[in-house]
Design a protein around this motif. Structure first.
Motif, mmCIF file in Angstrom:
data_model
loop_
_atom_site.group_PDB
_atom_site.id
_atom_site.type_symbol
_atom_site.label_atom_id
_atom_site.label_comp_id
_atom_site.label_asym_id
_atom_site.label_seq_id
_atom_site.Cartn_x
_atom_site.Cartn_y
_atom_site.Cartn_z
ATOM 1 N N GLY A 28 0.840 -1.196 0.000
ATOM 2 C CA GLY A 28 0.000 0.000 0.000
ATOM 3 C C GLY A 28 0.874 1.245 0.000
ATOM 4 O O GLY A 28 1.949 1.263 0.589
ATOM 5 N N ILE A 29 0.415 2.293 -0.690
ATOM 6 C CA ILE A 29 1.179 3.547 -0.710
ATOM 7 C C ILE A 29 0.989 4.247 0.636
ATOM 8 O O ILE A 29 -0.129 4.400 1.110
ATOM 9 N N HIS A 30 2.103 4.657 1.244
ATOM 10 C CA HIS A 30 2.024 5.248 2.583
ATOM 11 C C HIS A 30 3.160 6.252 2.763
ATOM 12 O O HIS A 30 4.059 6.340 1.931
ATOM 13 N N ARG A 31 3.096 7.011 3.854
ATOM 14 C CA ARG A 31 4.200 7.938 4.163
ATOM 15 C C ARG A 31 5.296 7.138 4.873
ATOM 16 O O ARG A 31 5.097 6.667 5.990
ATOM 17 N N PRO A 32 6.464 6.960 4.234
ATOM 18 C CA PRO A 32 7.489 6.073 4.809
ATOM 19 C C PRO A 32 8.143 6.654 6.053
ATOM 20 O O PRO A 32 8.414 7.851 6.126
ATOM 21 N N ARG A 33 8.370 5.793 7.047
ATOM 22 C CA ARG A 33 9.062 6.213 8.267
ATOM 23 C C ARG A 33 10.426 5.522 8.398
ATOM 24 O O ARG A 33 11.181 5.800 9.302
ATOM 25 N N THR A 34 10.694 4.570 7.509
ATOM 26 C CA THR A 34 11.976 3.845 7.554
ATOM 27 C C THR A 34 12.489 3.669 6.126
ATOM 28 O O THR A 34 11.771 3.940 5.155
ATOM 29 N N LEU A 35 13.717 3.186 6.009
ATOM 30 C CA LEU A 35 14.285 2.903 4.687
ATOM 31 C C LEU A 35 13.474 1.806 3.995
ATOM 32 O O LEU A 35 13.246 1.854 2.783
ATOM 33 N N LEU A 36 13.022 0.816 4.771
ATOM 34 C CA LEU A 36 12.160 -0.229 4.192
ATOM 35 C C LEU A 36 10.908 0.410 3.595
ATOM 36 O O LEU A 36 10.526 0.108 2.459
ATOM 37 N N GLY A 37 10.266 1.303 4.353
ATOM 38 C CA GLY A 37 9.062 1.980 3.856
ATOM 39 C C GLY A 37 9.317 2.729 2.563
ATOM 40 O O GLY A 37 8.507 2.678 1.623
ATOM 41 N N GLN A 38 10.467 3.407 2.485
ATOM 42 C CA GLN A 38 10.823 4.139 1.262
ATOM 43 C C GLN A 38 11.012 3.182 0.091
ATOM 44 O O GLN A 38 10.561 3.436 -1.032
ATOM 45 N N ARG A 39 11.671 2.050 0.369
ATOM 46 C CA ARG A 39 11.910 1.071 -0.714
ATOM 47 C C ARG A 39 10.599 0.444 -1.198
ATOM 48 O O ARG A 39 10.455 0.138 -2.378
ATOM 49 N N LEU A 40 9.649 0.259 -0.277
ATOM 50 C CA LEU A 40 8.346 -0.279 -0.680
ATOM 51 C C LEU A 40 7.630 0.720 -1.592
ATOM 52 O O LEU A 40 7.039 0.348 -2.608
ATOM 53 N N ASN A 41 7.675 2.002 -1.233
ATOM 54 C CA ASN A 41 7.067 3.029 -2.085
ATOM 55 C C ASN A 41 7.746 3.086 -3.457
ATOM 56 O O ASN A 41 7.083 3.234 -4.486
ATOM 57 N N ASP A 42 9.079 2.964 -3.473
ATOM 58 C CA ASP A 42 9.815 2.971 -4.745
ATOM 59 C C ASP A 42 9.381 1.796 -5.620
ATOM 60 O O ASP A 42 9.245 1.930 -6.847
ATOM 61 N N LEU A 43 9.165 0.648 -4.975
ATOM 62 C CA LEU A 43 8.718 -0.550 -5.688
ATOM 63 C C LEU A 43 7.351 -0.305 -6.344
ATOM 64 O O LEU A 43 7.135 -0.651 -7.510
ATOM 65 N N VAL A 44 6.445 0.325 -5.586
ATOM 66 C CA VAL A 44 5.112 0.620 -6.126
ATOM 67 C C VAL A 44 5.243 1.519 -7.349
ATOM 68 O O VAL A 44 4.616 1.279 -8.385
ATOM 69 N N GLU A 45 6.081 2.546 -7.250
ATOM 70 C CA GLU A 45 6.271 3.479 -8.375
ATOM 71 C C GLU A 45 6.773 2.757 -9.612
ATOM 72 O O GLU A 45 6.319 3.005 -10.725
ATOM 73 N N GLN A 46 7.727 1.854 -9.406
ATOM 74 C CA GLN A 46 8.291 1.096 -10.527
ATOM 75 C C GLN A 46 7.207 0.259 -11.204
ATOM 76 O O GLN A 46 7.093 0.239 -12.433
ATOM 77 N N VAL A 47 6.384 -0.428 -10.396
ATOM 78 C CA VAL A 47 5.306 -1.268 -10.950
ATOM 79 C C VAL A 47 4.302 -0.406 -11.705
ATOM 80 O O VAL A 47 3.879 -0.742 -12.814
ATOM 81 N N LEU A 48 3.925 0.737 -11.119
ATOM 82 C CA LEU A 48 2.936 1.614 -11.757
ATOM 83 C C LEU A 48 3.412 2.096 -13.121
ATOM 84 O O LEU A 48 2.609 2.299 -14.033
ATOM 85 N N GLY A 49 4.721 2.275 -13.259
ATOM 86 C CA GLY A 49 5.260 2.722 -14.535
ATOM 87 C C GLY A 49 5.254 1.647 -15.606
ATOM 88 O O GLY A 49 5.381 1.949 -16.797
ATOM 89 N N ASP A 50 5.107 0.394 -15.200
ATOM 90 C CA ASP A 50 5.211 -0.727 -16.144
ATOM 91 C C ASP A 50 3.883 -1.357 -16.555
ATOM 92 O O ASP A 50 3.821 -2.061 -17.562
#
Length: 298
Positions: free
Chosen positions: A64-86
């Motif tokens: 789920g897209i969320h406001r990241p509080r950790t590096l893991l959270g940021q990487r999860l958001n980055d993953l979502v962005e990558q998928v959305l672009g494809d």
């Protein structure tokens, strides 16, 4: 598959816990992604494959897209962005049981950044809402964007309108042959699926701060020579000693519960009875440590 078959990728977006993984499992007809009441349960892009008479849908489940509080959270958001672009289609999900809020609006607006993908809106969890509530939600969701190709209310639990959704999604896919062979429901490895089943079992009943700190690694999956039993050795990774104590429980009671729940999910997957050995270890602050994240597959 027909001559003018269509195939392509769709992903569901929305706030954490709007029912994206449950919807994917319902469409595919098999449990491919784990589900939990806890937000941020999904941590990878998991693909589920649905074959229809007119073609093939590959559903990509993402965090789920969320406001990241950790590096893991940021990487999860980055993953979502990558998928959305494809993907070919992005399906925005909002539950019928909750009013559309600022988080929904922010996610719907962010879809402007993915002009290549067609957009569909889905109102989930209609089984838990009354007619008036569903109508209200449909109006709110429709108003979020002007370019929805379809707006569909449905229930993953009862299966209501799932066929309508898959037909609509298929119409929006490009023409082309199937991307995966018939009979394949996911490209996840057995190891990945077993790790996720164990994590799902470990998530049950834990306190709010703990779910994000739990990761699972598979040390070994080995069938015994007689073919009747499979040995599974896995580690449940947490960030602090206090969390380790919670997972193990008094005299190991909680860990035994996790083991029996996980075993019930693993046995149908591997096709034999399972001897499951779980070890709990601490990797301090792994969500914030790039090296630890890399070791854990993030």
């Amino acid at each position: 598959m027909s001559e003018n078959a269509r195939s392509g990728f769709v992903t569901f977006v929305g706030r954490p816990n709007v029912g994206k993984s449950t919807l994917m499992n319902a469409l595919v007809g098999e449990k491919v992604a784990i589900t939990s009441e806890k937000p941020q349960t999904t941590r990878r892009a998991i693909r589920g494959i649905l074959n229809r008479p007119g073609g093939q849908l590959v559903v990509v489940d993402t965090p789920g897209i969320h406001r990241p509080r950790t590096l893991l959270g940021q990487r999860l958001n980055d993953l979502v962005e990558q998928v959305l672009g494809d993907v070919d289609v992005i399906a925005f999900c909002a539950p019928a049981t909750e009013k559309v809020g600022p988080g929904d609006r922010r996610i719907a607006e962010s879809l402007d950044g993915y002009s290549r993908a067609r957009k569909v809106a889905i109102v989930t969890k209609t089984d838990a809402a009354g007619k008036e509530q569903i109508m209200e939600r449909l109006l709110e969701v429709t108003a979020l964007r002007e370019d929805w190709d379809a707006v569909i209310p449905l229930s993953s639990l009862t299966g209501d309108q799932l066929d309508v959704l898959s037909d609509e999604l298929l119409k929006l896919m490009p023409e082309g042959p199937a991307l995966y062979p018939e009979g394949v429901v996911t490209d996840e490895t057995v190891e990945d699926r077993v790790a996720e089943i164990i994590r799902e079992a470990a998530l049950e009943g834990v306190r709010d701060e703990l779910p994000h700190s739990i990761a699972v690694t598979i040390d070994e999956i080995a069938p015994r020579e007689d073919g009747e039993l499979t040995d599974v050795h896995a580690s449940i990774v947490v960030e602090r000693d206090s969390q380790k104590a919670i997972i193990i429980g008094r005299k190991g009671s909680r860990l035994r519960d996790v083991g029996s729940r996980a075993r019930a999910g693993i046995e149908p997957l591997v096709g034999t009875r399972v001897f499951l050995k779980l070890h709990v270890r601490v990797a301090k602050e792994w969500q914030r440590d790039p090296k630890q994240l890399g070791r854990l597959g993030f």
